[in-house]
Design a protein around this motif. Structure first.
Motif, short mmCIF file in Angstrom:
data_model
loop_
_atom_site.label_atom_id
_atom_site.label_comp_id
_atom_site.label_asym_id
_atom_site.label_seq_id
_atom_site.Cartn_x
_atom_site.Cartn_y
_atom_site.Cartn_z
N ILE A 177 19.37 -16.91 0.64
CA ILE A 177 19.11 -18.36 0.57
C ILE A 177 18.84 -18.84 1.99
O ILE A 177 19.73 -18.81 2.85
CB ILE A 177 20.30 -19.11 -0.07
CG1 ILE A 177 20.45 -18.63 -1.53
CG2 ILE A 177 20.09 -20.63 0.00
CD1 ILE A 177 21.60 -19.24 -2.28
N GLY A 178 17.58 -19.22 2.22
CA GLY A 178 17.14 -19.49 3.58
C GLY A 178 17.50 -20.88 4.08
O GLY A 178 17.73 -21.80 3.29
N TRP A 225 15.69 -23.01 5.18
CA TRP A 225 14.68 -24.01 4.82
C TRP A 225 15.06 -24.76 3.55
O TRP A 225 14.50 -25.79 3.25
CB TRP A 225 13.31 -23.33 4.62
CG TRP A 225 13.35 -22.21 3.62
CD1 TRP A 225 13.22 -22.32 2.27
CD2 TRP A 225 13.56 -20.82 3.89
NE1 TRP A 225 13.36 -21.08 1.68
CE2 TRP A 225 13.56 -20.14 2.65
CE3 TRP A 225 13.77 -20.09 5.06
CZ2 TRP A 225 13.75 -18.77 2.55
CZ3 TRP A 225 13.96 -18.72 4.96
CH2 TRP A 225 13.93 -18.06 3.73
N ASP A 226 16.03 -24.21 2.79
CA ASP A 226 16.45 -24.85 1.55
C ASP A 226 17.52 -25.90 1.81
O ASP A 226 18.46 -25.65 2.55
CB ASP A 226 17.01 -23.82 0.56
CG ASP A 226 15.96 -22.82 0.12
OD1 ASP A 226 14.78 -23.21 0.06
OD2 ASP A 226 16.32 -21.67 -0.16
N ARG A 230 19.69 -26.64 -0.22
CA ARG A 230 20.90 -26.03 -0.78
C ARG A 230 21.68 -25.20 0.22
O ARG A 230 22.87 -25.00 0.08
CB ARG A 230 20.47 -25.10 -1.92
CG ARG A 230 21.49 -24.21 -2.48
CD ARG A 230 21.34 -24.13 -3.96
NE ARG A 230 20.41 -25.09 -4.40
CZ ARG A 230 20.71 -26.39 -4.53
NH1 ARG A 230 21.92 -26.78 -4.31
NH2 ARG A 230 19.81 -27.22 -4.89
N VAL A 277 9.70 -21.89 -11.75
CA VAL A 277 8.81 -21.86 -10.58
C VAL A 277 8.63 -23.27 -10.01
O VAL A 277 8.68 -23.47 -8.79
CB VAL A 277 7.45 -21.22 -10.95
CG1 VAL A 277 6.44 -21.38 -9.81
CG2 VAL A 277 7.63 -19.74 -11.28
N SER A 292 12.10 -29.87 -3.35
CA SER A 292 13.42 -29.83 -2.71
C SER A 292 14.31 -30.95 -3.20
O SER A 292 13.84 -32.08 -3.44
CB SER A 292 13.27 -29.94 -1.19
OG SER A 292 14.56 -30.02 -0.60
C1 LIG Z 1 9.67 -17.82 -7.76
C2 LIG Z 1 10.43 -18.36 -6.57
C3 LIG Z 1 11.41 -17.59 -5.98
C4 LIG Z 1 12.12 -18.07 -4.87
N1 LIG Z 1 13.08 -17.29 -4.31
C5 LIG Z 1 13.78 -17.76 -3.23
C6 LIG Z 1 14.80 -16.96 -2.63
O1 LIG Z 1 15.08 -15.84 -3.06
N2 LIG Z 1 15.47 -17.49 -1.58
C7 LIG Z 1 15.18 -18.73 -1.06
O2 LIG Z 1 15.83 -19.17 -0.11
N3 LIG Z 1 14.22 -19.52 -1.61
C8 LIG Z 1 13.52 -19.05 -2.68
N4 LIG Z 1 12.56 -19.81 -3.26
C9 LIG Z 1 12.29 -21.14 -2.66
C10 LIG Z 1 13.30 -22.18 -3.07
O3 LIG Z 1 13.53 -22.16 -4.47
C11 LIG Z 1 12.75 -23.54 -2.65
O4 LIG Z 1 12.72 -23.59 -1.24
C12 LIG Z 1 13.52 -24.68 -3.25
O5 LIG Z 1 12.64 -25.73 -3.34
C13 LIG Z 1 14.72 -25.07 -2.43
O6 LIG Z 1 15.27 -26.24 -2.97
P1 LIG Z 1 16.28 -27.10 -2.14
O7 LIG Z 1 15.56 -27.52 -0.87
O8 LIG Z 1 16.63 -28.25 -3.02
O9 LIG Z 1 17.48 -26.22 -1.84
C14 LIG Z 1 11.83 -19.36 -4.35
C15 LIG Z 1 10.86 -20.14 -4.96
C16 LIG Z 1 10.15 -19.65 -6.06
C17 LIG Z 1 9.10 -20.50 -6.69
#
Ligand SMILES: Cc1cc2nc3c(=O)[nH]c(=O)nc-3n(C[C@H](O)[C@H](O)[C@H](O)COP(=O)(O)O)c2cc1C
Length: 170
Positions: free
Chosen positions: A39-40, A42-43, A45, A69, A75
């Protein structure tokens, strides 16, 4: 190589529930069980998980793939994803983060180890309570191939009789 199934990871931070899509995850250990998820930072979360140390791993089925997806393309900083995607947040028992009623399984987790978060954004989670939906006895999960394409789970083969060294797992 494929990771574990695509999951949703929910948190509740300062009272506000959020949900993200996660494709890069794996089982780490049988017992006591551990799951690892990338979980990066950039999220949105990410901060919630670091500050609360709690989440729910919700496992969607393939019929939810398009929505899952879409959830991963916005976000919680900008939108209430439970409302936007018609997801039903259900209170858990052990953690503040909500379960997602539409998902086949929900696993309440506590963050068990953060030592790999700084170098790899890898959270090690310890499940503390798990729920499955008995109305979905044969869920079809799906796996992210990393580029917006997905592999669907297919038939199961049973080779338990060859697991001679690992009887305690069966
Ligand atoms: C198919 C798919 C897989 C993803 N897998 C990851 C992942 O493994 N780790 C991650 O940090 N973000 C992943 N993401 C991106 C996060 O879901 C995305 O940044 C999300 O909008 C974060 O929401 P937040 O900002 O509300 O936490 C993925 C996105 C998609 C569409």
């Amino acid at each position: 190589m494929e990771p574990g199934p695509v999951i949703l990871v929910t948190t509740r931070h300062r009272g506000i529930p959020n949900v993200m899509t996660n494709g890069f995850n794996m089982m780490v250990r049988h017992a006591p069980p551990l799951i690892a998820c990338t979980i990066g930072p950039w999220d949105h979360r990410y901060r919630a998980l670091v500050e609360t140390g709690e989440c729910v791993v919700s496992v969607p089925t393939a019929d939810m793939a398009a929505t899952v997806v879409d959830i991963g393309n916005c976000s919680g900083a900008d939108v209430d994803k439970f409302e936007e995607f018609d997801l039903t947040a259900v209170p858990g028992e052990q953690v503040q983060a909500p379960l997602v009623a539409e998902c086949f399984a929900n696993i309440e987790c506590r963050v068990a180890d953060t030592s790999l978060v700084a170098p790899y954004s890898l959270f090690v989670l310890e499940p503390v309570r798990a729920w499955t939906d008995p109305s979905q006895p044969q869920p079809q999960l799906f796996h992210h191939r990393g580029d917006g394409t997905f592999t669907l789970d297919g038939p199961t083969i049973d080779l338990k009789d060859r697991m001679t060294k690992w009887q305690y797992l069966l």
